[in-house]
Design a protein around this motif. Structure first.
Motif, PDB file in Angstrom:
ATOM      1  N   UNK A 123       0.026  -0.694  -4.808  1.00 46.32           N
ATOM      2  CA  UNK A 123      -0.998  -1.470  -5.316  1.00 46.32           C
ATOM      3  C   UNK A 123      -0.921  -1.370  -6.985  1.00 46.32           C
ATOM      4  N   UNK A 124      -0.935  -2.295  -7.737  1.00 52.38           N
ATOM      5  CA  UNK A 124      -0.877  -2.192  -9.108  1.00 52.38           C
ATOM      6  C   UNK A 124      -2.030  -1.801  -9.816  1.00 52.38           C
ATOM      7  N   UNK A 125      -3.082  -1.779  -9.196  1.00 54.39           N
ATOM      8  CA  UNK A 125      -4.440  -1.106  -9.675  1.00 54.39           C
ATOM      9  C   UNK A 125      -4.548   0.193  -9.241  1.00 54.39           C
ATOM     10  N   UNK A 126      -3.577   0.857  -8.816  1.00 51.72           N
ATOM     11  CA  UNK A 126      -3.630   2.105  -8.506  1.00 51.72           C
ATOM     12  C   UNK A 126      -2.411   3.106  -9.047  1.00 51.72           C
ATOM     13  N   UNK A 127      -1.308   2.419  -9.193  1.00 49.43           N
ATOM     14  CA  UNK A 127      -0.184   3.107  -9.874  1.00 49.43           C
ATOM     15  C   UNK A 127       0.727   2.215 -10.735  1.00 49.43           C
ATOM     16  N   UNK A 128       1.134   3.027 -11.802  1.00 50.67           N
ATOM     17  CA  UNK A 128       1.677   2.256 -12.874  1.00 50.67           C
ATOM     18  C   UNK A 128       2.941   1.636 -12.650  1.00 50.67           C
ATOM     19  N   UNK A 129       3.730   2.082 -11.570  1.00 53.29           N
ATOM     20  CA  UNK A 129       5.146   1.787 -11.434  1.00 53.29           C
ATOM     21  C   UNK A 129       5.361   0.755 -10.361  1.00 53.29           C
ATOM     22  N   UNK A 130       4.428   0.173  -9.788  1.00 55.22           N
ATOM     23  CA  UNK A 130       4.523  -0.850  -8.786  1.00 55.22           C
ATOM     24  C   UNK A 130       5.441  -2.116  -9.420  1.00 55.22           C
ATOM     25  N   UNK A 131       6.190  -2.715  -8.693  1.00 57.51           N
ATOM     26  CA  UNK A 131       6.939  -3.871  -8.987  1.00 57.51           C
ATOM     27  C   UNK A 131       5.939  -4.854  -9.497  1.00 57.51           C
ATOM     28  N   UNK A 132       6.086  -5.639 -10.407  1.00 48.52           N
ATOM     29  CA  UNK A 132       5.424  -6.869 -10.836  1.00 48.52           C
ATOM     30  C   UNK A 132       3.915  -6.636 -11.353  1.00 48.52           C
ATOM     31  N   UNK A 144      -7.804 -11.438 -17.238  1.00 43.96           N
ATOM     32  CA  UNK A 144      -8.551 -12.733 -17.384  1.00 43.96           C
ATOM     33  C   UNK A 144      -9.895 -12.907 -16.729  1.00 43.96           C
ATOM     34  N   UNK A 145     -10.249 -12.208 -15.903  1.00 42.25           N
ATOM     35  CA  UNK A 145     -11.176 -12.466 -15.111  1.00 42.25           C
ATOM     36  C   UNK A 145     -12.428 -11.435 -15.499  1.00 42.25           C
ATOM     37  N   UNK A 146     -13.788 -11.285 -14.909  1.00 46.84           N
ATOM     38  CA  UNK A 146     -14.718 -10.664 -15.439  1.00 46.84           C
ATOM     39  C   UNK A 146     -14.680  -9.002 -14.905  1.00 46.84           C
ATOM     40  N   UNK A 147     -13.441  -8.734 -14.287  1.00 47.85           N
ATOM     41  CA  UNK A 147     -13.076  -7.413 -13.993  1.00 47.85           C
ATOM     42  C   UNK A 147     -12.074  -6.807 -14.340  1.00 47.85           C
ATOM     43  N   UNK A 148     -11.920  -6.794 -15.742  1.00 50.67           N
ATOM     44  CA  UNK A 148     -10.663  -6.191 -16.417  1.00 50.67           C
ATOM     45  C   UNK A 148     -10.582  -4.446 -16.072  1.00 50.67           C
ATOM     46  N   UNK A 149      -9.351  -4.158 -16.325  1.00 50.17           N
ATOM     47  CA  UNK A 149      -8.901  -2.811 -15.888  1.00 50.17           C
ATOM     48  C   UNK A 149      -7.985  -2.520 -17.136  1.00 50.17           C
ATOM     49  N   UNK A 150      -8.011  -0.900 -17.046  1.00 49.90           N
ATOM     50  CA  UNK A 150      -6.694  -0.606 -17.969  1.00 49.90           C
ATOM     51  C   UNK A 150      -5.459  -0.325 -16.943  1.00 49.90           C
ATOM     52  N   UNK A 151      -4.187  -0.037 -17.506  1.00 53.44           N
ATOM     53  CA  UNK A 151      -3.244   0.281 -16.846  1.00 53.44           C
ATOM     54  C   UNK A 151      -3.214   1.722 -16.362  1.00 53.44           C
ATOM     55  N   UNK A 152      -3.045   1.695 -15.189  1.00 50.49           N
ATOM     56  CA  UNK A 152      -3.256   2.967 -14.286  1.00 50.49           C
ATOM     57  C   UNK A 152      -2.227   4.185 -14.767  1.00 50.49           C
ATOM     58  N   UNK A 153      -2.606   5.248 -14.767  1.00 53.41           N
ATOM     59  CA  UNK A 153      -2.117   6.393 -15.511  1.00 53.41           C
ATOM     60  C   UNK A 153      -0.757   7.069 -14.511  1.00 53.41           C
ATOM     61  N   UNK A 154      -1.193   6.990 -13.219  1.00 51.32           N
ATOM     62  CA  UNK A 154      -0.406   7.716 -12.347  1.00 51.32           C
ATOM     63  C   UNK A 154       0.637   6.847 -11.551  1.00 51.32           C
ATOM     64  N   UNK A 155       2.072   7.451 -11.394  1.00 55.98           N
ATOM     65  CA  UNK A 155       3.004   6.399 -10.883  1.00 55.98           C
ATOM     66  C   UNK A 155       3.073   7.189  -9.361  1.00 55.98           C
ATOM     67  N   UNK A 156       3.525   6.143  -8.702  1.00 52.03           N
ATOM     68  CA  UNK A 156       3.644   6.267  -7.367  1.00 52.03           C
ATOM     69  C   UNK A 156       4.975   7.314  -6.807  1.00 52.03           C
ATOM     70  N   UNK A 157       5.899   7.048  -7.764  1.00 50.14           N
ATOM     71  CA  UNK A 157       7.055   8.013  -7.668  1.00 50.14           C
ATOM     72  C   UNK A 157       7.053   8.795  -8.712  1.00 50.14           C
TER      73      UNK A 157
END
Length: 304
Positions: A227-236, A246-259
């Motif tokens: 999931x790209x909202x959980x890990x920073x190294x998810x493809x795409x 672009x929605x009412x629910x913006x988030x920052x880039x996750x800090x943790x990597x899956x691998x």
């Protein structure tokens, strides 16, 4: 084009990202959201967002009480069963819909998919042999060759209504309690009436690929735990984050990597093939994302 998705409060923001991505490519499409327990204030934000953007969104409130006796697990809630209600929820004049899971993003033109000739097939979908293997491991007899992922489905509602396929799928789930809940039920109910789609229409991130199997996706499905909202190294991940923000629910880039980066580097240095495959595919994903952002930027320029 008519696109349907479902979500509870947990996945409402991801639906918004999917909605924005699909609308970016198909601004005249009609969208339906099956509301499976979304907070009123979140629905208000979604409707306001759609109105501001000119997105044709209809929200249908689902009485999840009718689904509460069905099996669930830690990952999948009763919201997953809402797609089985689509044939009865929509007017009988609507003969087909494109169903997309909320954890998808659209990255290309879907016209060819929408115009796909289904004939007498109940659904058109992309294979998911790993999902089939998961069910076989717990003793459920599924056809690994013909088994498909239900996260992206072109649905022939005429066939679903005529043959009461939703009831067949629910009966299968109730009897077998499969890992992926309604997905094996859908496969069982539609067996022999499933039209195969190519991978571009449901680029599932949980499916292992070799570099020679690469193809450019039209729909990216952040399946499994990638999931790209959980890990920073998810493809795409950058594509998801762009549309989400672009929605009412913006988030920052996750800090943790899956691998672990160190582990990846060490395995690359010793030449492990699997890690080199991951590295090559990751580079292709980045190149695709750069091209994608240039492409959608051109949409905005042309619209001015």
């Amino acid at each position: 084009m008519l696109i349907v998705s479902s979500a509870d409060e947990r996945f409402a923001a991801h639906f918004a990202a999917m909605l924005h991505s699909a609308w970016t490519h198909h601004p005249t499409a009609d969208f339906y959201l099956l509301d499976c327990g979304i907070k009123p204030e979140t629905i208000a934000d979604l409707n306001g967002f759609a109105t501001t953007r000119g997105i044709r969104l209809t929200v249908i409130k689902i009485d999840i009480a009718m689904l509460r006796d069905l099996p669930t697990n830690k990952v999948l809630s009763v919201a997953t069963y809402a797609r089985l209600l689509i044939p009865d929820l929509l007017p009988r004049s609507i003969e087909s819909v494109l169903y997309l899971d909320a954890d998808c993003v659209v990255v290309g033109d879907l016209t060819a998919l929408w115009r796909f000739d289904m004939g007498e097939a109940a659904i058109a979908a992309v294979s998911d042999p790993i999902g089939a293997r998961l069910e076989r491991e717990i003793g459920i007899d599924v056809d690994e060759q013909g088994y498909v992922n239900a996260g992206v489905m072109l649905m022939n509602l005429t066939v679903w209504r005529r043959d009461n396929l939703a009831a067949t799928a629910i009966a299968f789930v109730t009897k077998h309690n499969p890992r992926m809940l309604d997905q094996p039920g859908i496969n069982a109910a539609c067996a022999g009436r499933i039209a195969a789609l190519t991978e571009e229409w449901n680029f599932q991130l949980h499916k292992p690929r070799r570099p020679h199997q690469w193809l450019e996706p039209r729909i990216i499905h952040y399946s499994s735990n990638r999931k790209p909202w959980v890990h920073s190294d998810v493809p795409f991940a950058a594509i998801y984050l762009h549309h989400r923000n672009q929605t009412p629910f913006p988030i920052k880039i996750p800090r943790s990597a899956q691998r672990s980066r160190l582990r990846r580097l060490l395995n690359l240095l010793v030449g492990r093939r699997k890690y080199w495959d991951h590295f090559i595919l990751a580079q292709r994903c980045k190149v695709f994302a750069l091209g994608y952002f240039n492409r959608i930027a051109s949409y905005k320029t042309a619209a001015r």
